[in-house]
Design an enzyme around this catalytic site. Structure first.
Site, PDB file in Angstrom:
ATOM      1  N   TYR A  73     -42.878  51.335 -46.934  1.00 32.45           N
ATOM      2  CA  TYR A  73     -43.598  50.053 -47.034  1.00 32.45           C
ATOM      3  C   TYR A  73     -45.089  50.250 -47.283  1.00 32.45           C
ATOM      4  CZ  TYR A  73     -44.447  51.171 -42.161  1.00 32.45           C
ATOM      5  OH  TYR A  73     -44.810  51.829 -41.015  1.00 32.45           O
TER       6      TYR A  73
ATOM      7  N   LEU B 181     -47.688  53.169 -37.584  1.00 32.35           N
ATOM      8  CA  LEU B 181     -48.286  51.846 -37.357  1.00 32.35           C
ATOM      9  C   LEU B 181     -47.639  51.156 -36.153  1.00 32.35           C
ATOM     10  CD1 LEU B 181     -48.585  50.601 -41.061  1.00 32.35           C
ATOM     11  CD2 LEU B 181     -50.318  51.693 -39.648  1.00 32.35           C
TER      12      LEU B 181
ATOM     13  N   LYS C 116     -35.721  62.505 -34.376  1.00 36.62           N
ATOM     14  CA  LYS C 116     -34.710  61.483 -34.044  1.00 36.62           C
ATOM     15  C   LYS C 116     -33.376  62.086 -33.612  1.00 36.62           C
ATOM     16  CE  LYS C 116     -36.726  57.736 -36.691  1.00 36.62           C
ATOM     17  NZ  LYS C 116     -36.604  56.708 -37.715  1.00 36.62           N
TER      18      LYS C 116
ATOM     19  N   GLY D 195     -33.684  62.088 -41.804  1.00 38.00           N
ATOM     20  CA  GLY D 195     -33.453  61.583 -40.457  1.00 38.00           C
ATOM     21  C   GLY D 195     -33.011  60.128 -40.408  1.00 38.00           C
TER      22      GLY D 195
HETATM   23  N1  LIG Z   1     -38.990  51.077 -42.950  1.00 44.45           N
HETATM   24  C1  LIG Z   1     -38.650  51.730 -41.868  1.00 44.45           C
HETATM   25  O1  LIG Z   1     -38.461  51.149 -40.793  1.00 44.45           O
HETATM   26  C2  LIG Z   1     -38.448  53.224 -41.940  1.00 44.45           C
HETATM   27  C3  LIG Z   1     -37.817  53.886 -40.866  1.00 44.45           C
HETATM   28  C4  LIG Z   1     -37.655  55.269 -40.964  1.00 44.45           C
HETATM   29  C5  LIG Z   1     -38.095  55.962 -42.090  1.00 44.45           C
HETATM   30  N2  LIG Z   1     -38.708  55.286 -43.108  1.00 44.45           N
HETATM   31  C6  LIG Z   1     -39.169  55.992 -44.318  1.00 44.45           C
HETATM   32  O2  LIG Z   1     -38.050  56.676 -44.880  1.00 44.45           O
HETATM   33  C7  LIG Z   1     -38.464  57.886 -45.494  1.00 44.45           C
HETATM   34  C8  LIG Z   1     -37.597  59.036 -45.003  1.00 44.45           C
HETATM   35  O3  LIG Z   1     -37.747  59.213 -43.617  1.00 44.45           O
HETATM   36  P1  LIG Z   1     -36.941  60.365 -42.829  1.00 44.45           P
HETATM   37  O4  LIG Z   1     -37.339  60.285 -41.434  1.00 44.45           O
HETATM   38  O5  LIG Z   1     -35.488  60.305 -43.166  1.00 44.45           O
HETATM   39  O6  LIG Z   1     -37.592  61.684 -43.524  1.00 44.45           O
HETATM   40  P2  LIG Z   1     -37.040  63.169 -43.580  1.00 44.45           P
HETATM   41  O7  LIG Z   1     -36.057  63.428 -42.500  1.00 44.45           O
HETATM   42  O8  LIG Z   1     -38.229  64.040 -43.720  1.00 44.45           O
HETATM   43  O9  LIG Z   1     -36.197  63.223 -44.978  1.00 44.45           O
HETATM   44  C9  LIG Z   1     -36.855  63.261 -46.202  1.00 44.45           C
HETATM   45  C10 LIG Z   1     -35.869  63.075 -47.372  1.00 44.45           C
HETATM   46  O10 LIG Z   1     -36.653  63.021 -48.580  1.00 44.45           O
HETATM   47  C11 LIG Z   1     -36.188  64.002 -49.479  1.00 44.45           C
HETATM   48  N3  LIG Z   1     -37.294  64.517 -50.278  1.00 44.45           N
HETATM   49  C12 LIG Z   1     -38.509  64.917 -49.820  1.00 44.45           C
HETATM   50  N4  LIG Z   1     -39.287  65.309 -50.861  1.00 44.45           N
HETATM   51  C13 LIG Z   1     -38.531  65.149 -51.983  1.00 44.45           C
HETATM   52  C14 LIG Z   1     -38.770  65.368 -53.374  1.00 44.45           C
HETATM   53  N5  LIG Z   1     -39.942  65.839 -53.824  1.00 44.45           N
HETATM   54  N6  LIG Z   1     -37.782  65.061 -54.257  1.00 44.45           N
HETATM   55  C15 LIG Z   1     -36.594  64.568 -53.819  1.00 44.45           C
HETATM   56  N7  LIG Z   1     -36.304  64.362 -52.526  1.00 44.45           N
HETATM   57  C16 LIG Z   1     -37.262  64.640 -51.606  1.00 44.45           C
HETATM   58  C17 LIG Z   1     -35.558  65.073 -48.616  1.00 44.45           C
HETATM   59  O11 LIG Z   1     -34.678  65.835 -49.393  1.00 44.45           O
HETATM   60  P3  LIG Z   1     -34.258  67.350 -48.991  1.00 44.45           P
HETATM   61  O12 LIG Z   1     -33.060  67.206 -48.092  1.00 44.45           O
HETATM   62  O13 LIG Z   1     -33.962  67.972 -50.274  1.00 44.45           O
HETATM   63  O14 LIG Z   1     -35.434  67.966 -48.285  1.00 44.45           O
HETATM   64  C18 LIG Z   1     -34.869  64.204 -47.555  1.00 44.45           C
HETATM   65  O15 LIG Z   1     -33.671  63.689 -48.068  1.00 44.45           O
HETATM   66  C19 LIG Z   1     -39.941  58.062 -45.142  1.00 44.45           C
HETATM   67  O16 LIG Z   1     -40.689  57.669 -46.269  1.00 44.45           O
HETATM   68  C20 LIG Z   1     -40.173  57.097 -43.999  1.00 44.45           C
HETATM   69  O17 LIG Z   1     -41.477  56.594 -44.018  1.00 44.45           O
HETATM   70  C21 LIG Z   1     -38.900  53.927 -43.037  1.00 44.45           C
END
Ligand SMILES: NC(=O)c1ccc[n+]([C@@H]2O[C@H](COP(=O)([O-])OP(=O)(O)OC[C@H]3O[C@@H](n4cnc5c(N)ncnc54)[C@H](OP(=O)(O)O)[C@@H]3O)[C@@H](O)[C@H]2O)c1
Length: 288
Positions: free
Chosen positions: A236, A25, A76, A143
């Site tokens: 969100y 977004l 990232k 990330g």
């Molecule tokens: N509000 C904001 O400004 C903001 C900014 C950045 C990100 N976010 C949100 O934060 C979230 C994570 O982002 P990211 O970039 O860190 O993603 P990412 O790098 O893909 O990491 C995903 C995380 O979720 C875990 N996971 C995925 N499926 C799972 C499941 N079924 N059960 C348990 N754990 C699971 C993964 O665990 P494993 O290590 O076991 O795979 C990993 O720790 C996303 O939803 C994103 O939209 C929000």
């Protein structure tokens, strides 16, 4: 990667790069601000493969009409080797979500961490106004997690007590070992479901909750009615994940990722344009 279209050449252009990218977004926010502040610029999504990153950065460096970019999942950290310089915060978190140009150099910066910090500073009646160190639980090791851990550390004058829990233990261990630099306190790894008592904040940094029926399958019933414990979900959309919904029903304080998202955009926009953009009702509605 194909060369960026020549139509970009008449104005300054910005991109958010990631894969997948459809869900982003960010263009809504930045294009709204460009229009509002009468800036001749355009912000677009760009889906890249990992082996496109080097070419994208070269193109960005050489093309005077590309002034900045945001970086999202899963790049990232992967973008770092291609950049000329990192700001202090992106060095410490090893995470870059914003790229800007300075004297012809591409600088990698992190606005996720200060955005997260600010949302907590803006939270009223938390920690009873005291500065005592925080006891926190971070769920996930993806990330964005290093930014959240760094931000929580920044709120502590002295050592706090941080815990981390992740589906894949190795990913959390790697994050603790190599994903963060110069932390006052290294988070301690906990097995899934091993929830500590008396936490100030529990943050879901996993992607579990993006789908309506997603459930972390963690039992937080010991937090019944402990309103001072903040349950924070970085997601969100949906506005209220099951993690937040359950916490709200128990009477806990909840917060979703919307303000963090807008604030990281505001901080990136400030770097690119030197304008401290207003977070008005229109922006907040755009994200609903
Ligand atoms: N509000 C904001 O400004 C903001 C900014 C950045 C990100 N976010 C949100 O934060 C979230 C994570 O982002 P990211 O970039 O860190 O993603 P990412 O790098 O893909 O990491 C995903 C995380 O979720 C875990 N996971 C995925 N499926 C799972 C499941 N079924 N059960 C348990 N754990 C699971 C993964 O665990 P494993 O290590 O076991 O795979 C990993 O720790 C996303 O939803 C994103 O939209 C929000």
């Amino acid at each position: 990667m194909t060369k960026l279209r020549s139509t970009y050449e008449s104005m300054s252009n910005y991109f958010v790069i990631g894969n997948p990218i459809d869900h982003s977004l960010s263009p809504l926010i930045h294009n709204y601000w460009f229009k509002k502040y009468k800036i001749q610029s355009k912000y677009e999504k760009k889906k890249l493969k990992e082996n496109d990153l080097k070419n994208f950065i070269t193109e960005m460096k050489n093309n005077k009409q590309i002034d900045g970019a945001n970086v999202t999942v899963p790049f990232k950290k992967k973008i770092i080797p291609f950049l000329d310089q990192l700001t202090d915060i992106s060095q410490k978190t090893l995470s870059v979500n914003t790229i800007y140009k300075e004297n012809g150099k591409l600088i990698g910066h992190n606005t996720d961490a200060p955005a997260f910090t600010q949302t907590l500073l803006d939270l009223k009646d938390w920690r009873d106004g005291s500065n005592r160190p925080l006891k926190s639980l971070i769920i996930g090791a993806g990330g964005v997690t290093s930014s959240v851990i760094f931000a929580i550390e920044e709120l502590n004058d002295v050592q706090g007590e941080n815990y981390i829990m992740n589906r894949t233990k190795k990913n959390a261990e790697d994050l603790i070992r190599t994903g963060l630099k110069e932390l006052k306190t290294k988070p301690k790894f906990l097995d899934w479901g091993d929830i500590p008592q008396n936490l100030d904040i529990i943050v879901n940094t996993t992607s579990v909750g993006l789908a309506k029926d997603d459930n972390l399958k963690l039992d937080f019933s010991i937090y019944k009615n402990s309103k001072k414990t903040v349950f924070y979900d970085l997601i969100y959309n949906p506005k209220e994940t099951n993690f937040l919904n359950d916490a709200k029903e128990r009477g806990n304080t909840v917060i979703n990722g919307k303000m963090m998202f807008v604030l990281q955009a505001k901080k990136a926009f400030l770097h690119w344009t030197k304008i401290d953009a207003e977070i008005d009702d229109e922006i907040l509605k755009l994200l609903d």
